[in-house]
Design a protein around this motif. Structure first.
Motif, mmCIF file in Angstrom:
data_model
loop_
_atom_site.group_PDB
_atom_site.id
_atom_site.type_symbol
_atom_site.label_atom_id
_atom_site.label_comp_id
_atom_site.label_asym_id
_atom_site.label_seq_id
_atom_site.Cartn_x
_atom_site.Cartn_y
_atom_site.Cartn_z
ATOM 1 N N ALA A 146 -99.184 6.564 -30.701
ATOM 2 C CA ALA A 146 -98.121 5.564 -30.708
ATOM 3 C C ALA A 146 -98.579 4.217 -30.190
ATOM 4 C CB ALA A 146 -96.934 6.057 -29.882
ATOM 5 N N GLY A 147 -99.434 4.205 -29.158
ATOM 6 C CA GLY A 147 -99.782 2.944 -28.521
ATOM 7 C C GLY A 147 -98.671 2.500 -27.574
ATOM 8 N N PRO A 148 -98.920 1.486 -26.762
ATOM 9 C CA PRO A 148 -97.972 1.106 -25.711
ATOM 10 C C PRO A 148 -96.621 0.632 -26.208
ATOM 11 C CG PRO A 148 -99.709 -0.538 -25.939
ATOM 12 C CD PRO A 148 -100.123 0.649 -26.755
ATOM 13 N N HIS A 149 -96.558 0.041 -27.431
ATOM 14 C CA HIS A 149 -95.311 -0.556 -27.892
ATOM 15 C C HIS A 149 -94.370 0.457 -28.534
ATOM 16 C CE1 HIS A 149 -97.035 -4.424 -26.995
ATOM 17 N NE2 HIS A 149 -98.085 -4.135 -27.719
ATOM 18 N N ARG A 150 -94.862 1.659 -28.839
ATOM 19 C CA ARG A 150 -94.016 2.659 -29.494
ATOM 20 C C ARG A 150 -93.932 3.962 -28.720
ATOM 21 N NH1 ARG A 150 -96.888 2.109 -35.369
ATOM 22 N NH2 ARG A 150 -98.708 2.385 -34.049
ATOM 23 N N ILE A 151 -94.526 3.991 -27.553
ATOM 24 C CA ILE A 151 -94.626 5.242 -26.808
ATOM 25 C C ILE A 151 -93.258 5.788 -26.415
ATOM 26 C CG2 ILE A 151 -94.958 4.007 -24.630
ATOM 27 C CD1 ILE A 151 -96.654 6.312 -23.673
ATOM 28 N N GLY A 152 -92.316 4.898 -26.106
ATOM 29 C CA GLY A 152 -90.990 5.363 -25.694
ATOM 30 C C GLY A 152 -90.297 6.170 -26.765
ATOM 31 N N ARG A 153 -90.314 5.664 -27.983
ATOM 32 C CA ARG A 153 -89.645 6.369 -29.072
ATOM 33 C C ARG A 153 -90.375 7.652 -29.452
ATOM 34 N NH1 ARG A 153 -89.524 1.293 -32.780
ATOM 35 N NH2 ARG A 153 -91.087 0.708 -31.230
ATOM 36 N N MET A 154 -91.704 7.637 -29.401
ATOM 37 C CA MET A 154 -92.452 8.839 -29.724
ATOM 38 C C MET A 154 -92.256 9.929 -28.677
ATOM 39 S SD MET A 154 -93.987 8.499 -32.633
ATOM 40 C CE MET A 154 -95.479 9.488 -32.731
ATOM 41 N N MET A 155 -92.225 9.544 -27.412
ATOM 42 C CA MET A 155 -91.998 10.528 -26.358
ATOM 43 C C MET A 155 -90.575 11.082 -26.428
ATOM 44 S SD MET A 155 -94.770 11.053 -24.597
ATOM 45 C CE MET A 155 -94.382 11.519 -22.920
ATOM 46 N N ALA A 156 -89.642 10.279 -26.921
ATOM 47 C CA ALA A 156 -88.273 10.767 -27.106
ATOM 48 C C ALA A 156 -88.246 11.920 -28.102
ATOM 49 C CB ALA A 156 -87.360 9.631 -27.579
ATOM 50 N N LEU A 157 -89.085 11.838 -29.141
ATOM 51 C CA LEU A 157 -89.160 12.937 -30.098
ATOM 52 C C LEU A 157 -89.686 14.205 -29.432
ATOM 53 C CD1 LEU A 157 -90.636 11.070 -33.213
ATOM 54 C CD2 LEU A 157 -88.275 11.804 -32.863
ATOM 55 N N LEU A 158 -90.665 14.055 -28.540
ATOM 56 C CA LEU A 158 -91.217 15.216 -27.840
ATOM 57 C C LEU A 158 -90.191 15.818 -26.881
ATOM 58 C CD1 LEU A 158 -93.688 16.989 -27.343
ATOM 59 C CD2 LEU A 158 -94.434 15.365 -25.613
ATOM 60 N N GLY A 159 -89.239 15.014 -26.435
ATOM 61 C CA GLY A 159 -88.225 15.517 -25.519
ATOM 62 C C GLY A 159 -87.260 16.498 -26.152
ATOM 63 N N VAL A 160 -87.153 16.473 -27.484
ATOM 64 C CA VAL A 160 -86.206 17.364 -28.172
ATOM 65 C C VAL A 160 -86.494 18.836 -27.886
ATOM 66 C CG1 VAL A 160 -85.356 18.113 -30.428
ATOM 67 C CG2 VAL A 160 -85.671 15.674 -29.959
ATOM 68 N N PRO A 161 -87.737 19.332 -28.072
ATOM 69 C CA PRO A 161 -87.974 20.747 -27.765
ATOM 70 C C PRO A 161 -87.815 21.081 -26.290
ATOM 71 C CG PRO A 161 -90.042 19.611 -28.271
ATOM 72 C CD PRO A 161 -88.937 18.697 -28.666
ATOM 73 N N LEU A 329 -76.690 18.457 -27.058
ATOM 74 C CA LEU A 329 -76.164 17.500 -28.031
ATOM 75 C C LEU A 329 -76.129 16.093 -27.441
ATOM 76 C CD1 LEU A 329 -73.209 19.588 -29.540
ATOM 77 C CD2 LEU A 329 -75.454 19.160 -30.552
ATOM 78 N N GLY A 330 -75.683 15.998 -26.187
ATOM 79 C CA GLY A 330 -75.642 14.694 -25.527
ATOM 80 C C GLY A 330 -77.023 14.081 -25.405
ATOM 81 N N ALA A 331 -77.996 14.917 -25.056
ATOM 82 C CA ALA A 331 -79.365 14.414 -24.902
ATOM 83 C C ALA A 331 -79.943 13.966 -26.236
ATOM 84 C CB ALA A 331 -80.241 15.494 -24.269
ATOM 85 N N MET A 332 -79.652 14.721 -27.290
ATOM 86 C CA MET A 332 -80.168 14.329 -28.599
ATOM 87 C C MET A 332 -79.530 13.030 -29.091
ATOM 88 S SD MET A 332 -80.882 17.823 -30.767
ATOM 89 C CE MET A 332 -79.439 18.762 -30.287
ATOM 90 N N MET A 333 -78.313 12.753 -28.645
ATOM 91 C CA MET A 333 -77.669 11.493 -28.988
ATOM 92 C C MET A 333 -78.317 10.313 -28.266
ATOM 93 S SD MET A 333 -73.716 12.842 -28.768
ATOM 94 C CE MET A 333 -73.142 11.214 -28.319
ATOM 95 N N SER A 334 -78.629 10.513 -26.990
ATOM 96 C CA SER A 334 -79.090 9.386 -26.168
ATOM 97 C C SER A 334 -80.597 9.210 -26.158
ATOM 98 C CB SER A 334 -78.597 9.561 -24.728
ATOM 99 O OG SER A 334 -79.147 10.730 -24.140
ATOM 100 N N MET A 335 -81.345 10.284 -26.410
ATOM 101 C CA MET A 335 -82.792 10.199 -26.264
ATOM 102 C C MET A 335 -83.437 9.180 -27.202
ATOM 103 S SD MET A 335 -85.439 13.369 -25.900
ATOM 104 C CE MET A 335 -84.606 13.986 -24.452
ATOM 105 N N PRO A 336 -83.070 9.123 -28.492
ATOM 106 C CA PRO A 336 -83.658 8.072 -29.343
ATOM 107 C C PRO A 336 -83.310 6.672 -28.863
ATOM 108 C CG PRO A 336 -82.621 9.780 -30.678
ATOM 109 C CD PRO A 336 -82.203 10.032 -29.267
#
Length: 529
Positions: A146-161, A329-336
């Motif tokens: 992802a690199g520094p500018h996209r790491i937040g959104r990519m890590m949000a995807l990893l948070g789903v599992p 469900l709440g986490a999946m709404m807010s994490m992205p």
């Protein structure tokens, strides 16, 4: 005509910014691969919990002995996690990820063929060796891609599992045991694992290795057994009911002593198993402290919620899992949303509102009783889940975002050790507090089991009154325990106040080029501050 890639042609600022921050198809494919592996690892930490009574019958063993099927997996995770950072640098993340997936699948197949409890425990160790590497490797792969500018959104995807595991594990495990057999709680990993191996081989890019790095054998002999012994001692607290038990103090103190010796060793060694120089990064240090306190408080509490629905409300394992689903469900709404915000405004003003929402949602659970509306509990869990999406992965993102590429693997390993340790401490702490509160409210385990057995049909009036008294006492014990949880979660706000107020990226001092830090003068000025 000048070529588009010509050095003399500069892309328009808007296009450059968009290209640097957009999540392209390649990144999404990488995310999909690592999420597959992470889902297996997190599901398996909870799916076996619901099978403990089944294992007792199948192997004619006591609860204490069968619990080793869970403990062996956890201790195996703790043993292998510290090795992952060095192995990723030495052999490459792709090669190691494929190896971890293969170990996990082979271990899963072996577990399904277990002919005795001893065999099952041994195969769970093999499975844990693969599972322990999957999460830190997933974080490393995503962070580098992802690199520094996209790491937040990519890590949000990893948070789903990480969120789906505790919710879906009991549901899936209960359904498989009831519908097929206990063997399938392990065999279900085979098709998912095979797909993950194929996808990882095709999608993941080969990365640079560092074959010259020497392995820290002394560090391994100190840290891996030390962490495993410490977690074993902590995990034994609920069974023993006291910290003063020999089974708790013996391994706990021995493990702590080994970890202290490792710290002393690592401070004098350049290529230690865990690079303690990472703590020179203020952003990582504050994030680690905040994450540790948060995991202790929140993860321990999450284990209590299904117990409340089963013990106080009389719900089945399957229904209890469904009733805690609003949190996911709440986490999946807010994490992205949290992932996008941390890439733009930094971690502080994402994490602080997240923790505050958790305090509110958990505070509502301090008022639960035997007949509290399910709308009330579902709303509370939804609020907590939204807060979780703004807290957990943003903290991990904050810790890793300022690290150079070479240090990401070591940082990911450190964060997973912190998470595993915090979760074990939190589970043990909350279990002991709940047990003490049950005693204070005049409730004991034998009486609760009798009440549950009698609750399936008509009972005499005097017995019904006794059962209601027990359930009321149990509800009071849970609500009082949730009060303690609220206080501990609220304390997490203190270190969170010191998180960065701006978006984070590798600094020039960390070895990144200035152009990699930010695309504009204003952005570079913010990072420099």
């Amino acid at each position: 005509m000048t070529s588009e890639n010509s050095p003399g042609t500069a892309a328009p600022p808007g296009d450059a910014a968009a290209g640097a921050t957009a999540l392209d198809a390649r990144l999404l494919k990488v995310a999909g691969v690592v999420v597959l592996g992470a889902i297996m690892a997190t599901l398996d930490m909870t799916i076996v919990n619901v099978a403990i009574p089944t294992f007792q019958d199948a192997f004619n063993a006591s609860y204490a002995n069968v619990a080793w099927a869970v403990t062996a997996y956890t201790l195996s995770l703790a043993t292998v996690i510290p090795l992952t950072g060095w192995a990723a640098d030495r052999y490459g993340t792709k090669r190691l990820y494929l190896t971890a997936l293969a170990l996990f699948v082979v271990g899963s197949v072996a577990c399904s063929t277990a002919w005795s409890l001893e065999a099952l425990i041994g195969f769970r160790v093999l499975q844990g060796l693969g599972g322990g590497m999957l999460m830190p490797l997933s974080m490393t792969i995503l962070t580098r891609a992802a690199g520094p500018h996209r790491i937040g959104r990519m890590m949000a995807l990893l948070g789903v599992p990480m969120l789906l595991g505790p919710i879906c594990g009991p549901i899936l495990g209960g359904w498989l045991i009831d519908s097929v057999s206990w063997h399938w709680i392990f065999l279900v990993n085979v098709p998912v694992g095979a797909l993950a191996i194929l996808a990882a081989f095709v999608v993941l890019p080969s990365d640079r290795t560092h074959p010259g790095e020497k392995f820290d054998f002394l560090g391994m002999l100190l840290l891996s057994p030390g962490l495993a012994l410490f977690l074993f001692g902590v995990s034994s607290i609920p069974d023993e009911g006291t910290v003063a038990a020999v089974r708790v103090l013996g391994p706990g103190i021995a493990g702590l002593a080994l970890m202290v010796l490792f710290v002393l060793h690592a401070l004098r060694k350049n290529n230690a198993l865990i690079d303690l120089s990472l703590f020179k990064d203020r952003n990582l240090t504050v994030s680690v402290i905040t994450l540790l306190l948060f995991v202790i408080a929140f993860m321990g509490t999450m284990m209590l919620l299904p117990s409340y629905f089963m013990q106080v409300r009389g719900e089945s394992t399957l229904m209890a899992g469904l009733l805690v689903a609003p949190q996911g469900l709440g986490a999946m709404m807010s994490m992205p949303i949290g992932g996008k915000l941390i890439d733009k405004i930094g971690p502080k003003f994402v994490v602080l509102p997240g923790i505050s929402l958790i305090v509110v949602g958990l505070g509502l659970f301090t008022q639960v009783g035997t007949d509290t509306s399910l709308w009330y509990t579902s709303g509370s869990l939804l609020i907590m889940g939204i807060g979780m999406g703004f807290t957990m992965m943003p903290l991990m993102t904050s810790a890793l975002a300022t690290l150079t590429e070479h240090k990401v693997a070591r940082g990911s390993t450190l964060m997973n050790i912190v998470q595993q340790t915090g979760a074990s401490i939190g589970a043990a702490t909350m279990s002991v507090i709940l047990t003490n509160q049950m005693t204070s409210h005049g409730v004991d385990a034998a009486a609760m089991q009798s009440a549950g057995a009698a609750g399936g049909g008509p009972v005499p009036a005097d017995m019904a009154a006794k059962i209601q008294e027990l359930l009321t006492g149990a509800a009071g014990a849970f609500s009082d325990t949730f009060v303690v949880s609220v206080v501990i979660v609220a304390c997490t706000l203190i270190p969170a106040m010191f998180l960065s107020r701006q978006k984070v990226a590798p600094s020039e001092q960390a070895g990144a080029a200035p152009s990699a830090v930010a695309g504009t003068d204003d952005e570079r000025e913010l990072v420099a501050k």
